[in-house]
Design a protein around this motif. Structure first.
Motif, short mmCIF file in Angstrom:
data_model
loop_
_atom_site.label_atom_id
_atom_site.label_comp_id
_atom_site.label_asym_id
_atom_site.label_seq_id
_atom_site.Cartn_x
_atom_site.Cartn_y
_atom_site.Cartn_z
N GLY A 39 -10.88 -7.34 -31.23
CA GLY A 39 -9.98 -6.23 -30.92
C GLY A 39 -10.68 -4.93 -30.56
N GLY A 41 -12.13 -4.06 -27.82
CA GLY A 41 -11.90 -3.60 -26.45
C GLY A 41 -12.86 -4.23 -25.44
N LYS A 42 -13.58 -5.25 -25.85
CA LYS A 42 -14.57 -5.88 -24.96
C LYS A 42 -13.89 -6.53 -23.75
CE LYS A 42 -16.06 -8.65 -28.20
NZ LYS A 42 -15.19 -8.23 -29.31
N THR A 43 -12.90 -7.38 -24.04
CA THR A 43 -12.24 -8.11 -22.94
C THR A 43 -11.51 -7.15 -22.02
OG1 THR A 43 -12.05 -10.12 -24.25
CG2 THR A 43 -10.49 -9.88 -22.44
N THR A 44 -10.86 -6.15 -22.58
CA THR A 44 -10.15 -5.17 -21.75
C THR A 44 -11.13 -4.46 -20.81
OG1 THR A 44 -8.61 -4.88 -23.59
CG2 THR A 44 -8.50 -3.25 -21.85
N GLU A 83 -12.35 -14.73 -20.59
CA GLU A 83 -12.28 -15.13 -22.00
C GLU A 83 -11.63 -16.52 -22.12
OE1 GLU A 83 -9.91 -12.59 -24.67
OE2 GLU A 83 -11.69 -12.64 -25.95
N1 LIG Z 1 -2.17 -7.13 -22.44
C1 LIG Z 1 -2.19 -6.47 -23.60
N2 LIG Z 1 -1.07 -5.94 -24.13
C2 LIG Z 1 -1.09 -5.25 -25.29
N3 LIG Z 1 -2.20 -5.02 -26.02
C3 LIG Z 1 -3.35 -5.52 -25.55
C4 LIG Z 1 -3.42 -6.27 -24.33
N4 LIG Z 1 -4.70 -6.65 -24.12
C5 LIG Z 1 -5.40 -6.15 -25.17
N5 LIG Z 1 -4.60 -5.48 -26.03
C6 LIG Z 1 -5.01 -4.79 -27.26
O1 LIG Z 1 -6.18 -4.04 -26.97
C7 LIG Z 1 -7.12 -4.09 -28.04
C8 LIG Z 1 -8.45 -4.61 -27.52
O2 LIG Z 1 -8.32 -5.97 -27.17
P1 LIG Z 1 -9.47 -6.79 -26.45
O3 LIG Z 1 -8.93 -8.12 -26.07
O4 LIG Z 1 -10.07 -5.96 -25.38
O5 LIG Z 1 -10.52 -6.94 -27.65
P2 LIG Z 1 -11.88 -7.79 -27.73
O6 LIG Z 1 -12.94 -6.82 -28.11
O7 LIG Z 1 -12.07 -8.58 -26.51
O8 LIG Z 1 -11.59 -8.73 -28.98
P3 LIG Z 1 -12.03 -10.26 -29.27
O9 LIG Z 1 -13.40 -10.19 -29.86
O10 LIG Z 1 -11.03 -10.71 -30.28
O11 LIG Z 1 -11.97 -11.02 -27.98
C9 LIG Z 1 -6.47 -4.96 -29.10
O12 LIG Z 1 -5.87 -4.13 -30.06
C10 LIG Z 1 -5.42 -5.75 -28.35
O13 LIG Z 1 -4.33 -6.08 -29.17
#
Ligand SMILES: Nc1ncnc2c1ncn2[C@@H]1O[C@H](COP(=O)(O)OP(=O)(O)OP(=O)(O)O)[C@@H](O)[C@H]1O
Ligand SMILES: [Mg+2]
Length: 305
Positions: A39, A41-44, A83
């Protein structure tokens, strides 16, 4: 020239700020790792960099091409492993790769030659005519990687490429990433595996709650946390905390049958401990010094521990 430049990226989903003012610059030929808890924010961030998601603010350039202004050109320069892989289950392994190669405009002879080469490299030659639907997770991931590298992209972006893979598949993936990098590709990857980041990346950014909290080489990040060094010591008889009072000892705590003595100067701490043991007629049963690990840096930065 920098291969990937992301400036002040921002993305919110309703009340959640997923990415908050993230900037990175990856020089050509670098291997850059995004490390952060679930969570973070990496994937975003990756989705904005690869042009899948439009940022609320900020910009991305891939080898000089702005991803929002000219998404097609930017995407042609990238190989992306998202992902959740996007391989086609109802096509065979080879068809997946050939289709992707066609999409990237490679001619028929090139497509066949390259598909054969990659299938061999990723240990999938024998299964090339099987439907991907019948593949295990690790095999699917390898197909996903095969599709991402088929056009020999100068920039390769991988979101957790090794999560859930066995040792063999993980090694194949890492070897492939290294090989692409040796061939000149710039790599951006995310991972939870700190040792992998340590072994593979030239630069790491640690991201937490949408913000980058530290950036540097793995060695530099470890050094930042030198103060978390400690000496682990055990004696032949029980001792109290008073034994460890000294200006260069931050704190001491019981640790199983040992004591963990935190210090910013392990050399002085060891000499001090040897002196007090001598003075109090204690035998030292074991003693060891720790070096800070990247994991400690990561935990401190992402939990405030
Ligand atoms: N399409 C979306 N709609 C609503 N919230 C989102 C969406 N995509 C991501 N988020 C939120 O944004 C935040 C970051 O998510 P993200 O997927 O970027 O994390 P991450 O670092 O990739 O995590 P992980 O290690 O679990 O893959 C999280 O709180 C997630 O719930
Ligand atoms: Mg993710």
């Amino acid at each position: 020239m920098d291969a990937i430049i992301a400036r002040n990226l921002q993305k919110t989903f309703g009340p959640i700020t997923a990415v908050d003012d993230v900037s990175i610059a990856i020089p050509e030929g670098g291997i850059f790792g995004f490390l952060g808890p679930n969570g973070a924010g990496k994937t975003t961030t990756i989705r904005m960099i690869t042009g899948v998601l439009t940022p609320d603010a900020g910009s991305v350039r891939i080898l000089g091409t702005d991803v929002q202004e000219d998404p097609l050109t930017a995407k042609l320069k990238m190989g992306v492993i998202p992902e959740n892989g996007t391989v086609y289950s109802d096509l065979t392994a080879e068809q997946n790769i050939l289709l992707t190669a066609k999409f990237f405009g490679m001619d028929t002879a090139d497509r066949r030659k390259r598909a054969h080469e990659i299938l061999g490299q990723l240990g999938l030659l024998e299964r090339r005519n099987d439907l991907v639907r019948t593949f295990s997770k690790g095999m699917r991931q390898r197909i996903s990687i095969a599709c991402a590298i088929v056009h020999s992209p100068p920039v390769l972006v991988l979101d957790e490429p090794t999560t859930g893979l066995d040792v063999y598949s993980r090694r194949l993936v890492i070897d492939t990433v290294r090989q692409m990098n040796r061939g000149g590709s710039t790599i951006l990857l995310t991972t939870h595996n700190i040792e992998e980041a340590n072994a593979l990346c030239t630069t790491i950014s640690i991201i937490n709650r949408g913000k980058i909290v530290a950036t540097g080489s793995p060695e530099k990040l470890k050094k930042t946390f030198d103060t978390s060094r400690y000496v682990e010591i055990s004696f032949d008889q029980p001792v109290g905390p008073a034994l460890f009072f000294a200006p260069f000892i931050t704190r001491a705590e019981p640790w199983g049958d040992k004591w963990r003595v935190y210090t910013d100067d392990p050399d002085r701490a060891v000499k001090h401990l040897a002196r007090v043991a001598e003075r109090d007629h204690l035998a030292i049963v074991s003693i060891a010094t720790s070096n800070p690990t990247l994991e400690e840096a990561f935990v401190q930065l992402t939990t405030g521990a």
